[in-house]
Structure formats: structure tokens, C-alpha cells
Design a protein around this motif. Structure first.
Motif, PDB file in Angstrom:
ATOM      1  N   GLU A  16      20.742  25.273  38.618  1.00 33.84           N
ATOM      2  CA  GLU A  16      20.900  25.020  37.319  1.00 33.84           C
ATOM      3  C   GLU A  16      22.042  24.102  37.667  1.00 33.84           C
ATOM      4  O   GLU A  16      22.248  22.654  36.683  1.00 33.84           O
ATOM      5  N   LYS A  19      20.287  20.358  38.103  1.00 35.99           N
ATOM      6  CA  LYS A  19      19.687  20.143  36.578  1.00 35.99           C
ATOM      7  C   LYS A  19      20.687  19.413  35.526  1.00 35.99           C
ATOM      8  O   LYS A  19      19.875  17.974  34.538  1.00 35.99           O
ATOM      9  N   LYS A  20      22.110  20.288  35.403  1.00 31.30           N
ATOM     10  CA  LYS A  20      23.279  19.591  34.761  1.00 31.30           C
ATOM     11  C   LYS A  20      23.458  18.716  35.302  1.00 31.30           C
ATOM     12  O   LYS A  20      24.313  17.404  33.940  1.00 31.30           O
ATOM     13  N   GLU A  24      23.064  14.865  32.756  1.00 28.82           N
ATOM     14  CA  GLU A  24      24.365  14.161  32.081  1.00 28.82           C
ATOM     15  C   GLU A  24      24.525  12.631  32.726  1.00 28.82           C
ATOM     16  O   GLU A  24      24.973  12.284  32.123  1.00 28.82           O
TER      17      GLU A  24
END
Length: 81
Positions: A16, A19-20, A24
Motif C-alpha cells: 500500500e 502504491k501511495k 504521489e
């Protein structure tokens, strides 16, 4: 079994986070000169979309929410046609 659950949980959290970070990276910085549209209300009327080059002199309609032409042109511009 608890160790396995904790390792799976840690792997999921790391995925996760990756992915973040990818999301960004694609974001634009919020700073002067990165606006989407410019509005000129005096001495003449003009709204210009800087992404597509679309312009209109009907500023009141745009301020009232009439953004269809800008949205349409943006979608066409990004589809490559």
C-alpha cells in the motif's frame, strides 16, 4: 500462525505504501504558475484553459459553472485525437 499473520500484514502495508508513493509522484506541485485556468475580468473578459489552450470570452457562464467545453476539450486532448 501469529507470525505468519504479522508478516502478511507487513507485506500488505508495504504494498500500500508503494502504491501511495507512485500516486504521489504523478501529482503536480501546488505553486504559482501551475494553475489550470486563468480568468481575466477587466479590462476585457477571457477564460483560458492552460492545459488545452481553450479560450472563451463568456466569463460569466464559466463562473456560473458552464465548464462543459473545457472538460470536453481536456478529454479530447488527453485521448490523443
Amino acid at each position: 500462525m501469529r507470525i505468519l499473520k504479522s508478516r502478511l500484514y507487513q507485506l500488505k502495508k508495504e504494498e500500500e505504501l508503494r502504491k501511495k508513493e507512485e500516486i504521489e509522484k504523478t501529482k503536480k506541485r501546488i505553486e504559482w504558475g501551475s494553475q489550470i485556468r486563468s480568468y481575466v475580468l477587466h479590462p476585457y473578459n477571457l477564460v483560458k484553459d492552460h492545459r488545452t489552450g481553450t479560450e472563451t470570452s463568456d466569463t460569466q457562464a464559466v463562473l456560473d459553472g458552464e465548464l462543459y467545453q473545457f472538460v470536453y476539450d481536456f478529454l479530447i486532448f488527453n485521448s490523443g485525437h
